[in-house]
Design a protein around this motif. Structure first.
Motif, PDB file in Angstrom:
ATOM      1  N   GLU A 296       0.828  -1.215   0.000  1.00 50.00           N
ATOM      2  CA  GLU A 296       0.000   0.000   0.000  1.00 50.00           C
ATOM      3  C   GLU A 296       0.860   1.262   0.000  1.00 50.00           C
ATOM      4  O   GLU A 296       0.556   2.235  -0.695  1.00 50.00           O
ATOM      5  N   ARG A 297       1.944   1.252   0.778  1.00 47.90           N
ATOM      6  CA  ARG A 297       2.796   2.440   0.896  1.00 47.90           C
ATOM      7  C   ARG A 297       3.888   2.496  -0.153  1.00 47.90           C
ATOM      8  O   ARG A 297       4.602   3.498  -0.250  1.00 47.90           O
ATOM      9  N   GLU A 299       6.593   0.722  -0.151  1.00 45.65           N
ATOM     10  CA  GLU A 299       7.866   0.659   0.557  1.00 45.65           C
ATOM     11  C   GLU A 299       8.534  -0.695   0.344  1.00 45.65           C
ATOM     12  O   GLU A 299       7.858  -1.708   0.136  1.00 45.65           O
TER      13      GLU A 299
END
Length: 332
Positions: A296-297, A299
């Motif tokens: 989602e991020r 990362e």
């Protein structure tokens, strides 16, 4: 809400599903599709789209799903993960990452090339023992670590261990040394880094299986560690599991004997600290939450990078080489 699909719907899927159900209740993720070549397995699915071929799944779910959770037998991990990454999906794949280090490297290279997130479900990295071990390693209230011991014994009788299927075929599972012991080899690497060398004794007990029992010494520049494991102890009525780190001035230990857990720290004066969490920790839910958070991020997977999972395969393959040569020390 992130949308996820399963490729493979075997026994380990049952350990993953409660985590996804919790995340669904929180509005974080929803499982929407399932794929398994056995239609009987898919009869368990009450909601969602179903497929019996991976190619059909990847084609039909392209643009619908964000990520896939691969719960296939080990010998299928590399091919399925690479195909899913190339199709544009983020991928979490069950441990062990692959049968060979070369295949694990191919998986990492594909993730880098496609820009997709890849994580291996080495669930023990998300255990409460690892949480506490990292604290004691970082803060060093007991000084530096001097040795560690890990044990993982499934304690199943030979009569109850499957004699057919992929688990007990060395070419398909790699044996207990790869399927079970990989947990502790990976934890060892996560805590102490790559060992300089390994020396392993192992036995093949079940016909056609790989090494069903193993014991390894890991040598580091300033310490050594030991790990034993297997799945072929006949009539073992007491399940044995041990994670212990000995420091200069104390130790931490997490063990289960006859269904009773002991998880505590002990300093050199004998003072005990109970480390048992107030609420049980679901390692599977933790790893799924972490993986989807990274997706989602956008990362990188820093807590459990696929490159380290590949190195764990490299470690175990070195152990197999050592066992094949009667405990010969193998450099890494």
């Amino acid at each position: 809400m992130l949308k996820v699909g399963f490729i493979g719907f075997g026994s380990i899927t049952g350990a993953h599903l409660p985590g996804y159900q919790k995340l669904a209740r929180e509005g974080i993720a929803q499982v929407e599709a399932y794929c398994d070549q056995d239609p009987l397995m898919l009869e368990k699915v009450t909601e969602g789209r179903v497929y019996t071929a991976i190619d059909d799944f990847l084609e039909g779910e392209r643009g619908r799903l964000d990520a896939v959770d691969i719960c296939l037998p080990t010998y299928l991990h590399a091919d399925a993960a690479i195909r899913a990454l190339e199709a544009g999906f983020h991928v979490m794949v069950e441990k062990p990452m692959a049968l060979t280090y070369a295949d694990a490297q191919r998986m990492c290279e594909t993730a880098q090339r496609t820009g997709r997130t890849l994580m291996v479900a080495q669930c023990c990295r998300f255990s409460d023992f690892m949480t506490e071990a990292k604290k004691y390693m970082a803060r060093r209230p007991f000084g530096r670590p001097i040795t560690a011991s890990f044990k993982r014994d499934f304690g199943r009788s030979l009569a109850n261990r499957p004699t057919r299927g992929w688990f007990t075929q060395e070419a398909l599972s790699g044996g207990a040394i790869l399927d079970v012991h990989i947990h502790d080899a990976d934890v060892m690497q996560a805590l102490f880094g790559m060992p300089v060398s390994v020396s392993t004794g192992a036995m093949k007990v079940i016909p056609g299986d790989g090494y069903s029992l193993c014991a390894t010494n890991y040598y580091y520049p300033s310490m050594f560690a030991q790990c034993t494991g297997g799945w072929a102890i006949a009539n073992n009525s007491v399940y044995g599991r041990l994670s212990r780190i000995d420091f200069e001035y104390g130790h931490i230990i997490d063990t289960t004997v006859d269904g009773k857990r002991i998880f505590r720290a002990c300093d050199y004066k004998g003072h005990l600290t109970d480390l048992t969490p107030a609420e049980p920790v679901d390692m599977y839910e933790r790893e799924i939450r972490y993986f989807l958070g990274c997706v989602e991020r956008g990362e990188p997977v820093s807590e459990n990078p696929p490159e380290q999972s590949a190195q764990s395969i490299r470690i175990v393959r070195a152990e197999i080489e050592s066992a094949n040569n009667r405990g010969m020390c193998v450099m890494l």
